[in-house]
Design an enzyme around this catalytic site. Sequence first.
Site, PDB file in Angstrom:
ATOM      1  N   GLU A  23     -36.368 -34.321 149.936  1.00  0.00           N
ATOM      2  CA  GLU A  23     -35.169 -34.047 149.129  1.00  0.00           C
ATOM      3  C   GLU A  23     -34.362 -32.902 149.726  1.00  0.00           C
ATOM      4  O   GLU A  23     -33.140 -32.878 149.604  1.00  0.00           O
ATOM      5  CB  GLU A  23     -35.541 -33.754 147.670  1.00  0.00           C
ATOM      6  CG  GLU A  23     -36.249 -34.919 146.946  1.00  0.00           C
ATOM      7  CD  GLU A  23     -35.526 -36.259 147.003  1.00  0.00           C
ATOM      8  OE1 GLU A  23     -34.278 -36.266 147.136  1.00  0.00           O
ATOM      9  OE2 GLU A  23     -36.198 -37.314 146.943  1.00  0.00           O
TER      10      GLU A  23
ATOM     11  N   HIS B  77     -32.006 -34.432 152.131  1.00  0.00           N
ATOM     12  CA  HIS B  77     -30.802 -34.935 151.434  1.00  0.00           C
ATOM     13  C   HIS B  77     -29.896 -33.757 151.035  1.00  0.00           C
ATOM     14  O   HIS B  77     -28.680 -33.814 151.177  1.00  0.00           O
ATOM     15  CB  HIS B  77     -31.204 -35.670 150.146  1.00  0.00           C
ATOM     16  CG  HIS B  77     -31.757 -37.057 150.355  1.00  0.00           C
ATOM     17  ND1 HIS B  77     -31.064 -38.040 151.018  1.00  0.00           N
ATOM     18  CD2 HIS B  77     -32.928 -37.631 149.947  1.00  0.00           C
ATOM     19  CE1 HIS B  77     -31.789 -39.167 151.017  1.00  0.00           C
ATOM     20  NE2 HIS B  77     -32.926 -38.944 150.382  1.00  0.00           N
TER      21      HIS B  77
HETATM   22 ZN    ZN Z   1     -34.447 -40.390 150.030  1.00  0.00          ZN
END
Ligand code: ZN
Length: 507
Positions: free
Chosen positions: A269, A272
């Site tokens: 994450e 991201h």
């Molecule tokens: Zn992902």
Amino acid sequence: MKNNVRDVYDSLVGKLQEKSRLGAVLGILHWDQEVIMPKGGANSRARQIAVLSAVMHDKSTDPELKGMLDQLSQCPEAQFNEFEWSNIREAKRDYDLDTKVPRQLVKELAELSSRGHLIWAKAREDNQFSDFAPTLKRLIELKKEWADCVAPDKPAYDANIDIFERSATMAKISPLFEKLKKELIPLIRAISESGKMMDTAALTGKFPIAKQEALGRQISEDMGFSFEKGRMDVSVHPFSGGGDFTDVRITTRYSEDNFIESLYAVIHETGHGLYEQGRMQDWPDLPVSESLTMGVHESQSLFWERMIAQGRPFLTHYLPLIADTFPVQMNGVSVDGLYSAINQVAPSFIRVEADEVTYPLHVILRYEIEVGIFDGSLSVEELPEVWNQKMEEYLGLSPRTDSEGVLQDVHWSGGAFGYFPSYTLGAMYACQYYQALKKELPDIEDQVSRGELRPVREWLNKNIHRKGRLYSAEDLCQRVTGESLNSDHFIRYLKNKYGELYGINLG
Ligand code: ZN
């Protein structure tokens, strides 16, 4: 005339920014719902989100917007700089997508998607595909109608893929996936026939959650995630979201007996989140500065999770910190020991639990099924059987129930057909970008093994994050790596890595 065009462009920017900011509000509402909202707030929240979505829809389909876009897109390109022109192009595409579909169809799709979710969840719980089949059938019909509105000249499935992975088509994806399948099935077989089992004892035991959290936070920060402009919290399913690039929110989940799952969710994450925090900041709240495709987004999380954090150089640097955090379990564990433990390959029924070697086959299976249901060669009734046959053929496993087979994923219940390919396109992009990084910075792995992660982040930022939507994913790949997406890089990487790990000769 020239001034007039400038004025029109400025008004367009105003409208687009307003829409983008409402989207950020929606992002915060979603985050709040997943992370801290009391259960009792669910109905009110659904109504709030519906109202805000309707307001956004009105803004997206505003006829004044159409007038501006028509005028601007007919101007000579030279009147604008690259960012402005891309902005006009992206805004026009969004507008077309939002207005080509009749209101009635939009409404029916939205209603069935939210009802479909409940029906699917119940069917999965009861392990009864036939309870979900009629809804699935109707969703497919509606998505075919929808495709006919937005792109009547394209096959319906291509129009669906295009939402998540712009300009990717079956014609481009199928050959990449065929090649992967041809290579991965024997690789997985060779791995299981090697009989080698990784020693994962160090990954079992009790890992206090407060220590897991501190470790995850430290590594996220080392990767460059700004906690000035971001947060990390806990949710049932890890995700990244939030408002805009100044307020990026990532989540993970903890279980006391498994620190690897939560740590790698944080790293994923964070990948991201770095993409979101690193987007071009001179053109905020505009389509041109948005992230590119689902596949490119996933390439950023997988780049950090797999290419960096599951590799030896990263573990060389972080083993002392991990051992400091969990001294009992890590006592006497070497870098090689940790490396082989976290890179174990084991075919399993569930996609989200799959390792990087078996994962693409889960995706290819779904892709082939989606191709079949959209071209009419597969009926909904056949899906459980086809699913299980393919699982047997690709991974050597026979699902015992629909819940561990065809009913496991949420995507279809929301009408998200064409989403699955992005996961594997992302993995291939990540691998190909990584090869380009190594070519450009040949000593990058030495730097990573000394804990120097900044050059990695800066390279991704310069080459990908700050490019926003200036180029298509294909053009971006060409610019960054000098060629189109090519599954050979990914295949070679997997064969080298796992050939060595499992001591098998893959020719
Ligand atoms: Zn992902």
